[in-house]
Design an enzyme around this catalytic site. Sequence first.
Site, PDB file in Angstrom:
ATOM      1  N   ASP A 139       0.807  -1.226   0.000  1.00 12.25           N
ATOM      2  CA  ASP A 139       0.000   0.000   0.000  1.00 12.25           C
ATOM      3  C   ASP A 139       0.839   1.275   0.000  1.00 12.25           C
ATOM      4  OD1 ASP A 139      -2.613  -1.064  -0.065  1.00 12.25           O
ATOM      5  OD2 ASP A 139      -2.425  -1.656   2.034  1.00 12.25           O
ATOM      6  N   ASP A 197      -6.386  -4.161  -5.792  1.00 10.85           N
ATOM      7  CA  ASP A 197      -6.060  -2.818  -5.280  1.00 10.85           C
ATOM      8  C   ASP A 197      -4.619  -2.419  -5.626  1.00 10.85           C
ATOM      9  OD1 ASP A 197      -7.774  -4.557  -3.839  1.00 10.85           O
ATOM     10  OD2 ASP A 197      -7.924  -3.178  -2.169  1.00 10.85           O
TER      11      ASP A 197
HETATM   12  N1  GLY Z   1      -7.262  -1.368  -0.361  1.00  7.63           N
HETATM   13  C1  GLY Z   1      -8.192  -1.820   0.593  1.00  7.63           C
HETATM   14  C2  GLY Z   1      -9.585  -1.488   0.269  1.00  7.63           C
HETATM   15  O1  GLY Z   1      -9.906  -1.045  -0.831  1.00  7.63           O
HETATM   16  O2  GLY Z   1     -10.412  -1.654   1.142  1.00  7.63           O
END
Ligand code: GLY
Length: 420
Positions: A139, A197
């Site tokens: 992330d 993601d």
């Molecule tokens: N990246 C985590 C979510 O979209 O909840």
Amino acid sequence: MKIKHILFAISLVAATACCNEDYSWVKNGIDRAKHQLMLTASEIDGTGQLPRSIHVGYDFEMLQRQLEKEIFVDSLRKQPAEDIVGTRRLCGIYDWTSGFFPGSLWYVYEFTGDESVKKAAIRYTELLNPVREYTGTHDLGFMMNCSYGNALRLSPNDTIPAVLVETADNLCSRFNEEIGCIRSWDFGTWNFPVIIDNMMNLDLLFSASRLTGNPYYKEVAIRHANTTMPNHFRENYTCWHVVSYNNDGTVERKETFQGKNHDSSWSRGQAWAVYGYTATYRETGDSKYLDFAVNIADMIMSKVTTDDAIPYWDYDAPVTEETPRDASAAAVTACGLLELSTMAKDGQKYFDHAEKILKSLSSDAYLAAEGENQGFVLMHSTGSLAHGSEIDVPLNYADYYYLEGLQRYMNLKGIEYKNL
Ligand code: GLY
């Protein structure tokens, strides 16, 4: 920008000039965001934390109805203590959402030019400085590109590129040559989990290649996008949330983590996908990504059943009075579609859909009243219903992508805040 993109932008600007459109909803959204974010900035000052959402509990029976299966309490987030329900949920700098609050402040500064907003943006961006040394998640792009990336764009200085490049190096340290992907998570029982993601973290790598002149970062991003394309998507261009790989690059499992079930189309996941492949086309000019993004966009638009274009939390959720929406998925989708509208042959339809989303989010149904909503901008997002977590709440990333969507919209329309 290619000629056809310039022509599309000019035609939008011309349409704006000729028809004297009413943009009070844009101004209202920005003014509200400024008020809410600055209120938050002062209220959390000195905590060393960032705003993430609001503490809420969940109705166990409702979760079972939405998931259409029996669930077990130990698979869910602990219900919050009664005295914190309704209060602001803060997070630390290593939370995946830590970059969104500073990023939102940067967008409001970009719109308004207000120096006090810039000061707050700098303060909350600098809080994240230690994240440059972190390697524990994929992330890093969300965290550092939304904060430092916007800082570099709007208030460049000599130290920011080094922060972004160090972070990009750490993101690349999670890349596996054999598999051809960046590893998303270090928890769970998967051998090598990659979530859709992760496409959102590629912009940091594209940026690092531009900053350094070193093509390696971009090559990693492209390898990741290429591996994800055939493995994460079904024939109808919906995607799985999680694909785990064996060490030899073969697929171990295809699953969901936050969606309704393994075969469903989790709304925010589809949004990450259209945004990510549109960005990959922007950075590479390779039409295979554009065609792919167009197919994902068409799939999303065919799946939205709500009148206001704000999706339910999962496109396959049973639709009843109680089905929660996900404003964050809508906001991310709007951003992706706006960029796609400048690239795709049939751009106007993506622009129109994104405009509809932004108008809905700017209405009283989603835009919080001044001073309400614990200082967040939007209401009605869903973090992870499957875990009983953050259901029908504000989310800092809904706010961030709403503001990014407004910025993209205004750029395409040729409108400026000061003239509204
Ligand atoms: N990246 C985590 C979510 O979209 O909840």
